[in-house]
Motif scaffolding. Structure first.
Motif, short mmCIF file in Angstrom:
data_model
loop_
_atom_site.label_atom_id
_atom_site.label_comp_id
_atom_site.label_asym_id
_atom_site.label_seq_id
_atom_site.Cartn_x
_atom_site.Cartn_y
_atom_site.Cartn_z
N UNK A 177 -67.04 -48.46 -12.18
CA UNK A 177 -67.40 -47.14 -12.71
C UNK A 177 -66.24 -46.21 -12.41
N UNK A 178 -65.69 -45.57 -13.44
CA UNK A 178 -64.42 -44.89 -13.32
C UNK A 178 -64.42 -43.52 -12.68
N UNK A 179 -65.12 -43.36 -11.58
CA UNK A 179 -65.01 -42.15 -10.76
C UNK A 179 -64.09 -42.51 -9.60
N UNK A 180 -63.03 -41.73 -9.41
CA UNK A 180 -62.06 -42.01 -8.36
C UNK A 180 -61.97 -40.85 -7.38
N UNK A 181 -61.72 -41.21 -6.13
CA UNK A 181 -61.29 -40.24 -5.13
C UNK A 181 -59.95 -40.75 -4.57
N UNK A 182 -58.97 -39.87 -4.47
CA UNK A 182 -57.63 -40.26 -4.06
C UNK A 182 -57.19 -39.46 -2.84
N UNK A 183 -56.44 -40.11 -1.94
CA UNK A 183 -55.61 -39.31 -1.06
C UNK A 183 -54.46 -38.75 -1.91
N UNK A 184 -54.07 -37.54 -1.61
CA UNK A 184 -53.03 -36.90 -2.42
C UNK A 184 -51.76 -37.77 -2.48
N UNK A 185 -51.37 -38.36 -1.35
CA UNK A 185 -50.14 -39.14 -1.32
C UNK A 185 -50.22 -40.35 -2.23
N UNK A 186 -51.40 -40.98 -2.33
CA UNK A 186 -51.56 -42.14 -3.22
C UNK A 186 -51.31 -41.74 -4.67
N UNK A 187 -51.79 -40.57 -5.04
CA UNK A 187 -51.56 -40.07 -6.40
C UNK A 187 -50.07 -39.82 -6.65
N UNK A 188 -49.41 -39.18 -5.69
CA UNK A 188 -48.00 -38.88 -5.87
C UNK A 188 -47.17 -40.16 -5.93
N UNK A 189 -47.55 -41.16 -5.13
CA UNK A 189 -46.86 -42.44 -5.18
C UNK A 189 -47.03 -43.08 -6.56
N UNK A 190 -48.26 -43.06 -7.08
CA UNK A 190 -48.53 -43.63 -8.40
C UNK A 190 -47.64 -42.98 -9.45
N UNK A 191 -47.50 -41.68 -9.36
CA UNK A 191 -46.75 -40.89 -10.34
C UNK A 191 -45.28 -41.32 -10.39
N UNK A 192 -44.77 -41.79 -9.25
CA UNK A 192 -43.35 -42.14 -9.17
C UNK A 192 -43.08 -43.63 -9.39
N UNK A 193 -44.15 -44.45 -9.48
CA UNK A 193 -43.99 -45.89 -9.60
C UNK A 193 -44.05 -46.35 -11.05
N UNK A 194 -43.32 -47.39 -11.40
CA UNK A 194 -43.32 -47.88 -12.78
C UNK A 194 -44.55 -48.73 -13.08
N UNK A 195 -44.93 -48.79 -14.35
CA UNK A 195 -45.98 -49.70 -14.77
C UNK A 195 -45.46 -51.14 -14.69
N UNK A 197 -46.51 -55.57 -14.88
CA UNK A 197 -47.06 -56.44 -15.91
C UNK A 197 -48.58 -56.52 -15.92
N UNK A 198 -49.22 -56.49 -14.74
CA UNK A 198 -50.69 -56.59 -14.72
C UNK A 198 -51.33 -55.38 -15.41
N UNK A 199 -50.86 -54.20 -15.06
CA UNK A 199 -51.38 -52.98 -15.68
C UNK A 199 -51.11 -52.99 -17.18
N UNK A 200 -49.91 -53.39 -17.57
CA UNK A 200 -49.55 -53.40 -18.99
C UNK A 200 -50.40 -54.40 -19.77
N UNK A 201 -50.72 -55.54 -19.16
CA UNK A 201 -51.50 -56.57 -19.82
C UNK A 201 -52.96 -56.17 -20.01
N UNK A 202 -53.58 -55.68 -18.94
CA UNK A 202 -55.01 -55.36 -18.97
C UNK A 202 -55.28 -53.94 -19.49
N UNK A 203 -54.24 -53.09 -19.50
CA UNK A 203 -54.40 -51.66 -19.83
C UNK A 203 -55.40 -51.01 -18.87
N UNK A 204 -55.17 -51.24 -17.57
CA UNK A 204 -56.00 -50.67 -16.51
C UNK A 204 -55.08 -50.06 -15.46
N UNK A 205 -55.10 -48.72 -15.37
CA UNK A 205 -54.16 -48.05 -14.47
C UNK A 205 -54.42 -48.37 -13.00
N UNK A 206 -55.67 -48.72 -12.64
CA UNK A 206 -55.97 -49.01 -11.24
C UNK A 206 -55.20 -50.22 -10.73
#
Length: 242
Positions: A177-195, A197-206
């Motif tokens: 169920x797509x309700x998320x709670x994040x630590x702020x740092x986890x979000x900022x890390x995500x923002x700076x990291x590249x997509x 193959x797994x994310x690209x294949x499944x089209x699931x950002x998690x």
């Protein structure tokens, strides 16, 4: 801990264009969602984050708080990360903009994960519910998740996981169920990291979080959100307000 809710709100929608600005009992869908999030009283602040001047003005002109996205974004996490980068906040809850009938209980559950995480082992928290029918389990629109014995996510997939090679071994199938709670740092890390193959294949950002070693704590719920994805959903929602 300072806890805020962020509602990412795109104006364009493939299935139902401009759905967030549709009238729902005298108020727009996005305004009702914003007010519902505020009324839970779970958050120190609530913001709508949008690429749309219309949505921005709708929230601000009704006394709410909104942030304009500066860049184009492929995912809700990217949009939220840009918005909170310069905010003084510890935990960020992603609230879906098309769910005006917000249930406070599942939101409280993901917030409690961080209140109880004194060792700071959790980067994200999210929800899952058991599904039993074969149609639900096989439906690729239902994202499945498997977890370890401490309820940390091992993998998310549109495929059936685990594959039932052996029957009657007590496997439970869990839908994410797509309700998320994040630590702020986890979000900022995500923002700076590249997509990858797994994310690209499944089209699931998690999956980007998992591929880079972030820990996602899953909480079981029976919650079923009431989202507005189609014109028919909007009509149902209008009837609920009568």
């Amino acid at each position: 801990m300072k806890i805020i809710a962020v509602i990412p709100a795109r104006y364009a929608s493939t299935r139902f264009p401009a759905k967030l600005m549709q009238d729902l009992g005298g108020k727009t869908v996005i305004l009702r969602t914003y007010e519902a999030a505020v009324n839970t009283q779970l958050f120190d602040d609530v913001f709508v984050v949008t690429d749309s001047e219309l949505i921005y003005n709708e929230i601000v002109s009704n006394g709410g708080k909104a942030i304009r996205s500066i860049k184009e974004h492929e995912s809700g996490s990217d949009r939220i990360a840009e918005a909170v980068e310069n905010l003084d906040v510890d935990i960020v809850i992603n609230v879906q903009g098309d769910e005006p009938f917000i249930d406070a209980e599942p939101l409280a559950k993901v917030i409690d994960v961080f209140r109880n995480d004194t060792a700071k082992q959790v980067d994200l928290a999210s929800l899952m519910k058991e599904i039993k029918s074969e149609d639900e389990i096989n439906n690729p629109n239902n994202v499945k998740v498997v977890v370890d014995q401490n309820a940390f996510a091992l993998y998310f997939s549109r495929s059936v996981i685990p594959y039932p090679r052996e029957k009657n071994v007590g496997v439970r199938y869990m839908q994410h169920i797509g309700i998320y709670a994040f630590r702020k740092q986890a979000l900022l890390d995500f923002y700076s990291l590249p997509m990858k193959s797994l994310e690209a294949s499944e089209k699931l950002e998690q999956l980007r979080y998992l591929e880079f070693g972030k820990r996602i704590k899953m909480v079981e719920t029976t919650h079923v959100g009431i989202g507005i994805d189609t014109a028919e959903d909007l009509e149902k929602a209008r009837k609920m307000l009568l």
